[in-house]
Design an enzyme around this catalytic site. Structure first.
Site, PDB file in Angstrom:
ATOM      1  N   GLN A 157      45.553  41.209  52.731  1.00 16.21           N
ATOM      2  CA  GLN A 157      44.499  41.934  52.039  1.00 16.21           C
ATOM      3  C   GLN A 157      43.151  41.505  52.583  1.00 16.21           C
ATOM      4  O   GLN A 157      42.831  40.314  52.635  1.00 16.21           O
ATOM      5  CB  GLN A 157      44.563  41.673  50.530  1.00 16.21           C
ATOM      6  N   TYR A 159      39.133  41.471  52.310  1.00 15.46           N
ATOM      7  CA  TYR A 159      37.789  41.704  51.799  1.00 15.46           C
ATOM      8  C   TYR A 159      36.934  41.855  53.051  1.00 15.46           C
ATOM      9  O   TYR A 159      36.734  40.896  53.794  1.00 15.46           O
ATOM     10  CB  TYR A 159      37.306  40.523  50.954  1.00 15.46           C
ATOM     11  N   ARG A 194      30.861  40.009  35.130  1.00 10.68           N
ATOM     12  CA  ARG A 194      31.887  39.288  34.382  1.00 10.68           C
ATOM     13  C   ARG A 194      31.226  38.250  33.482  1.00 10.68           C
ATOM     14  O   ARG A 194      30.926  37.114  33.910  1.00 10.68           O
ATOM     15  CB  ARG A 194      32.874  38.611  35.350  1.00 10.68           C
ATOM     16  N   HIS A 318      41.480  47.051  40.158  1.00 10.25           N
ATOM     17  CA  HIS A 318      41.317  45.598  40.292  1.00 10.25           C
ATOM     18  C   HIS A 318      41.650  44.881  38.974  1.00 10.25           C
ATOM     19  O   HIS A 318      41.050  43.860  38.637  1.00 10.25           O
ATOM     20  CB  HIS A 318      39.887  45.261  40.734  1.00 10.25           C
ATOM     21  N   ARG A 321      38.752  44.118  36.616  1.00 11.77           N
ATOM     22  CA  ARG A 321      37.828  43.022  36.895  1.00 11.77           C
ATOM     23  C   ARG A 321      36.496  43.467  37.500  1.00 11.77           C
ATOM     24  O   ARG A 321      35.579  42.670  37.608  1.00 11.77           O
ATOM     25  CB  ARG A 321      38.490  42.014  37.848  1.00 11.77           C
ATOM     26  N   SER A 357      47.652  47.359  38.659  1.00  8.43           N
ATOM     27  CA  SER A 357      46.798  47.182  37.474  1.00  8.43           C
ATOM     28  C   SER A 357      47.524  47.492  36.168  1.00  8.43           C
ATOM     29  O   SER A 357      47.872  48.649  35.890  1.00  8.43           O
ATOM     30  CB  SER A 357      45.517  48.012  37.538  1.00  8.43           C
ATOM     31  N   VAL A 359      50.502  46.108  35.071  1.00 18.02           N
ATOM     32  CA  VAL A 359      51.963  45.965  35.055  1.00 18.02           C
ATOM     33  C   VAL A 359      52.366  44.631  34.427  1.00 18.02           C
ATOM     34  O   VAL A 359      51.887  43.570  34.840  1.00 18.02           O
ATOM     35  CB  VAL A 359      52.541  46.074  36.473  1.00 18.02           C
TER      36      VAL A 359
END
Length: 435
Positions: A157, A159, A194, A318, A321, A357, A359
């Site tokens: 993954q 970024y 956040r 996400h 988030r 997302s 699960v």
């Protein structure tokens, strides 16, 4: 008429073995709500780390919506179908996997356990589930690949770094270490709002934790005339106050360097520079293998993915988030799968649709498949298992989720996951209200 005994398989054997042993598995329960509470208890002396990993944006409304959405779709079992021997294998990008479950990319796992990403990668390799490594890992690409094993299935993954040279270096290292697919996260060009992290000013990267992909990168470290670090291990538990005191009050050079490197790495991954569709060509030109876009929520974006020749999407918010008040990921999947262009591209093999997302259970996996996903990512429950019992805890979460899915598939009257993918109108009913 005598019915034949079903063939044994390792998924249902997991359930039988629990009864035979006469005790629950390593986490002490298979109830995911109880496991979440156990993880909170395990991290009670380090609540900022717990909240950083499991918290969400704003009022956490998107995270709540993700979970509620699964309650709104209900399975409709069918009867008197011989599904004694079930097959949950699925093929994604030409590779056949034992199940449609994948380990979602989660950063900074060193906050939860001393073995960090190495435990999760090892568990995924052991169970046979594809492992997706986060760029925000607290271990290097090379060390995670080794832990995942020579036969492990692993994706990387990304970024997306600000500079081309760092991007190219990460792609080169991922490919050299057996990562076969590239997942580009689109929804985190900047960090979300956040409150739980802001209240405690809690950002591990600023202290050199979660930047180990960077500190092990030769191109990044060359900027500072430093060699790439090998086999770096972050301290557990993570104690930012001690690092800050050592750096700012005691003049500790190593702590100062780590904080400086953390700031520079953040400038690469979360610079605030947003990418465009045209920028994807650079990735396609420099990556050999499937490219998947993670964070797709709109129908139009899914259709643009097809137009740009991208191999797959992960419908994801996400885990709630990044954007508070956003559409539930499962509802986004439902909307996207109503697109004729998406369905046609999926049917022809031009587009693979994955889901992430919210699960928590095997039933959740089946619901996402029925709506149209070909594979399903699981994240937070994996981290619960890691926080409580390291690799063994992660293995339990994977095994119990797949076992639950395998059993529930049969109880719903289906013998293969391929029978239910995209069969929403047959497999599910939408209650059209929120429980």
């Amino acid at each position: 008429m005598t019915a034949e005994i079903p063939l044994p398989n390792k998924w249902t054997n997991y359930l039988v073995d629990i009864y035979v042993r006469g005790r629950p598995p390593v986490l002490g329960t298979v109830n995911i709500k109880d496991i979440e509470e156990k993880a909170r208890e395990a991290m009670k002396d380090h609540m900022p780390a717990y909240m950083y990993t499991f918290g969400s944006a704003g009022m956490c409304s998107t995270d709540s919506a993700n979970k509620r959405a699964f309650e709104n779709y209900r399975l409709v079992p069918r009867m008197l179908v011989d599904v004694s021997n079930r097959n949950i294998e699925t093929t994604i990008f030409g590779v056949t996997y034992p199940s449609p479950l994948l380990v979602a990319p989660v950063g900074v796992q060193g906050l939860l356990h001393a073995d960090a990403e190495l435990a999760t990668a090892s568990a995924a390799g052991s169970v046979g589930v594809p492992f997706i490594m986060s760029t925000a890992s607290s271990r290097s690409i090379e060390d995670v690949a080794k832990a995942n094993g020579p036969h492990g299935h692993r994706w990387y993954q990304l970024y997306w770094p600000r500079t081309a040279e760092i991007t190219l270096s990460l792609l080169k290292r991922a490919k050299a270490n057996g990562f076969t697919a590239l997942v580009i996260t689109l929804d985190t060009m900047i960090l979300g709002w956040r409150p739980h992290d802001l209240e405690t000013a809690y950002l591990p990267f600023a202290y050199g934790v979660g930047i180990q992909v960077g500190t092990s990168d030769p191109v990044f470290m060359q900027r500072f005339d430093l060699p790439p670090r090998k086999n770096e291990r972050t301290g557990f538990p993570f104690e930012p106050e001690k690092i800050r005191m050592a750096a700012l009050e005691q003049g500790d050079e190593e702590a100062q360097r780590n904080m400086s490197l953390g700031k520079e790495w953040l400038g690469e991954l979360n610079s605030g520079a947003f990418r465009t569709w045209d920028d994807l060509k650079f990735i396609k030109d420099n990556w050999e293998g499937p490219v998947i876009l993670k964070g797709i929520q709109r129908v139009t974006d899914a259709e643009k993915t097809i137009a740009h020749g991208i191999d797959g999407i992960i419908v994801s918010n996400h885990g709630g988030r990044q954007v508070d008040g956003a559409v539930a990921s499962l509802d986004a999947l439902d909307n996207i799968m109503k697109s004729r262009k998406v369905r046609a591209a999926q049917k022809s093999g031009k587009l693979t649709v994955l889901f992430d997302s919210g699960v928590r259970t095997g039933s959740d996996v089946l619901k996402a498949l029925a709506i149209g996903a070909q594979g399903v990512l699981i994240g937070r429950p994996i981290m619960y298992g890691l926080a409580i019992a390291g690799q063994e805890g992660v293995e339990q979460i994977l095994l119990q989720t797949i076992c639950d899915m395998h059993i529930t598939l049969g109880l719903c009257g289906y013998g293969s996951v391929n029978e239910i993918i995209g069969k929403k109108d047959e497999v599910l009913v939408n209650l059209h209200y929120r429980l």
